[in-house]
Write a protein that holds these residues in place. Structure first.
Motif, PDB file in Angstrom:
ATOM      1  N   UNK A 132     -15.735 -42.114   3.871  1.00 47.24           N
ATOM      2  CA  UNK A 132     -15.361 -41.161   4.830  1.00 47.24           C
ATOM      3  C   UNK A 132     -16.299 -39.740   5.229  1.00 47.24           C
ATOM      4  N   UNK A 133     -16.675 -39.458   3.959  1.00 49.71           N
ATOM      5  CA  UNK A 133     -17.484 -38.055   4.218  1.00 49.71           C
ATOM      6  C   UNK A 133     -18.829 -38.562   4.680  1.00 49.71           C
ATOM      7  N   UNK A 134     -18.860 -39.530   4.515  1.00 50.58           N
ATOM      8  CA  UNK A 134     -20.709 -40.285   4.998  1.00 50.58           C
ATOM      9  C   UNK A 134     -20.379 -40.598   6.381  1.00 50.58           C
ATOM     10  N   UNK A 135     -19.259 -40.994   6.928  1.00 55.35           N
ATOM     11  CA  UNK A 135     -19.028 -41.283   8.329  1.00 55.35           C
ATOM     12  C   UNK A 135     -18.759 -42.801   8.375  1.00 55.35           C
ATOM     13  N   UNK A 136     -18.605 -43.376   7.218  1.00 48.54           N
ATOM     14  CA  UNK A 136     -18.321 -44.790   7.057  1.00 48.54           C
ATOM     15  C   UNK A 136     -16.851 -45.096   7.224  1.00 48.54           C
ATOM     16  N   UNK A 137     -16.590 -45.760   8.376  1.00 48.90           N
ATOM     17  CA  UNK A 137     -14.927 -46.476   8.415  1.00 48.90           C
ATOM     18  C   UNK A 137     -14.456 -47.017   6.867  1.00 48.90           C
ATOM     19  N   UNK A 138     -13.382 -46.399   6.548  1.00 49.74           N
ATOM     20  CA  UNK A 138     -12.730 -46.816   5.294  1.00 49.74           C
ATOM     21  C   UNK A 138     -11.138 -47.000   5.479  1.00 49.74           C
ATOM     22  N   UNK A 139     -10.649 -47.884   4.976  1.00 53.94           N
ATOM     23  CA  UNK A 139      -9.079 -47.899   4.896  1.00 53.94           C
ATOM     24  C   UNK A 139      -8.306 -46.616   4.324  1.00 53.94           C
ATOM     25  N   UNK A 140      -7.061 -46.550   4.817  1.00 57.26           N
ATOM     26  CA  UNK A 140      -6.239 -45.328   4.212  1.00 57.26           C
ATOM     27  C   UNK A 140      -5.297 -45.903   3.218  1.00 57.26           C
TER      28      UNK A 140
END
Length: 164
Positions: free
Chosen positions: A97-105
């Motif tokens: 997320x910090x790198x701008x890559x979508x990730x699950x919550x």
């Protein structure tokens, strides 16, 4: 505890599923419906619809059982890695997320083994289709493969305290 054991996948009883929901979402939360999902090599995955909670559509993923035999040996290195890898996912997804890559919550992750002898996590359901789904056009596939390449390149640039 287990109701079906097929290869590396090991289902849980409906009672255990309800218990995990209650522990992680509260006793007011009700399971409206649930089903076992296909796919994945090691984990057992359920999609669960909930009532009386903030999260109404969730995924429950369960790592292989601790101490389970695979390929004749519980000490199989790949299997041992898979058994503990899930607990690292919330940290990895935060890097993404910090790198701008979508990730699950990730809603909850428990690797204590105190409730069930396997690591499990609840995550928000993300509506999606497999990349080989017939409804995805070749043009869209090309765009998706390009985006995957961009995200993969970004992933390889991520550095942490114990990797990269």
């Amino acid at each position: 505890m287990s109701t079906m054991n097929s290869g590396l996948h090991c289902t849980i009883s409906a009672e255990m599923l309800h218990q995990l929901v209650e522990i992680n979402f509260g006793s007011d939360t009700k399971v409206k419906a649930f089903g076992l999902l296909q796919g994945g090599l090691f984990n057992t995955t359920y999609r669960i619809q909930l009532e009386h909670t903030t999260y109404t559509d969730v995924i429950l993923r369960l790592a292989p059982e601790r101490g389970e035999m695979v390929a004749g040996s519980a000490s199989d290195p790949l299997f041992s890695f898979e058994r503990t890898m899930m607990a690292a996912e919330p940290i990895v997804y935060e890097y993404y997320r910090k790198a701008g890559i979508p990730a699950p919550n990730i809603i909850a992750c428990d690797d204590s083994g105190s409730i069930i002898p396997r690591t499990y996590m609840f995550m928000e359901f993300i509506p999606s289709k497999q990349l080989d789904h017939a409804s995805i056009s070749d043009i869209d596939k090309e765009r998706l493969y390009h985006q995957l390449g961009v995200y993969t390149a970004i992933m390889h640039q991520i550095e942490g305290t114990s990797f990269g």
